[in-house]
Write a protein that holds these residues in place. Structure first.
Motif, short mmCIF file in Angstrom:
data_model
loop_
_atom_site.label_atom_id
_atom_site.label_comp_id
_atom_site.label_asym_id
_atom_site.label_seq_id
_atom_site.Cartn_x
_atom_site.Cartn_y
_atom_site.Cartn_z
N GLU A 54 20.79 -10.48 21.33
CA GLU A 54 20.44 -10.31 22.74
C GLU A 54 20.08 -11.64 23.38
N ARG A 55 19.34 -12.48 22.66
CA ARG A 55 18.95 -13.79 23.20
C ARG A 55 20.18 -14.68 23.42
N ILE A 56 21.09 -14.67 22.46
CA ILE A 56 22.31 -15.47 22.59
C ILE A 56 23.14 -14.98 23.77
N SER A 57 23.30 -13.67 23.89
CA SER A 57 24.10 -13.14 25.00
C SER A 57 23.44 -13.41 26.35
N ASN A 58 22.11 -13.35 26.42
CA ASN A 58 21.40 -13.67 27.66
C ASN A 58 21.57 -15.15 28.02
N GLY A 59 21.52 -16.01 27.04
CA GLY A 59 21.73 -17.44 27.27
C GLY A 59 23.12 -17.74 27.78
N LEU A 60 24.13 -17.12 27.16
CA LEU A 60 25.51 -17.30 27.61
C LEU A 60 25.70 -16.76 29.02
N LEU A 61 25.09 -15.62 29.32
CA LEU A 61 25.18 -15.05 30.66
C LEU A 61 24.55 -15.98 31.69
N LEU B 285 24.15 -19.25 31.42
CA LEU B 285 25.00 -20.43 31.50
C LEU B 285 26.23 -20.17 32.37
N CYS B 286 26.88 -19.04 32.17
CA CYS B 286 28.07 -18.69 32.97
C CYS B 286 27.70 -18.48 34.44
N THR B 287 26.56 -17.86 34.69
CA THR B 287 26.12 -17.64 36.07
C THR B 287 25.84 -18.97 36.76
N GLY B 288 25.17 -19.89 36.06
CA GLY B 288 24.89 -21.21 36.62
C GLY B 288 26.16 -21.98 36.92
N LEU B 289 27.11 -21.93 35.99
CA LEU B 289 28.39 -22.62 36.19
C LEU B 289 29.14 -22.04 37.38
#
Length: 94
Positions: A8-15, A17-21
């Motif tokens: 869950e932490r990894i998926s939240n981090g990727l989400l 990152l993608c939102t910021g990009l």
């Protein structure tokens, strides 16, 4: 090993990152593009001038540049002459 919290932490981090990009790309693409200038008009220091005045200004700048180059050559010649005179004075003093 890999548990649900870690996943869950990894998926939240990727989400995040993608939102910021996506936000950065949206801001860059949404900027106002520069409007093309009218042909024959030029803006210098906030003042609009026509093409004849721009050509005159360009000619004045070119003449000034040529004069500065000539002055630089004269100064270099004078420096060379001073260096030669200094060498001759040193030689004659011996």
């Amino acid at each position: 090993m890999i548990d649900a919290v870690w996943f869950e932490r990894i998926s939240n981090g990727l989400l995040a990152l993608c939102t910021g990009l996506a936000a950065i790309l949206a801001v860059r693409s949404g900027r106002k593009k520069e409007e093309p200038e009218e042909p024959g008009r030029m803006e210098i220091a906030g003042a609009l001038i026509d093409s004849k005045e721009a050509a005159s200004l360009r000619a004045s700048i070119d003449a000034n540049t040529a004069a500065l180059r000539h002055s630089a050559e004269v100064i270099e010649d004078a420096q060379r002459d001073m260096r030669d005179l200094t060498r001759e004075l040193v030689r004659s003093a011996r």
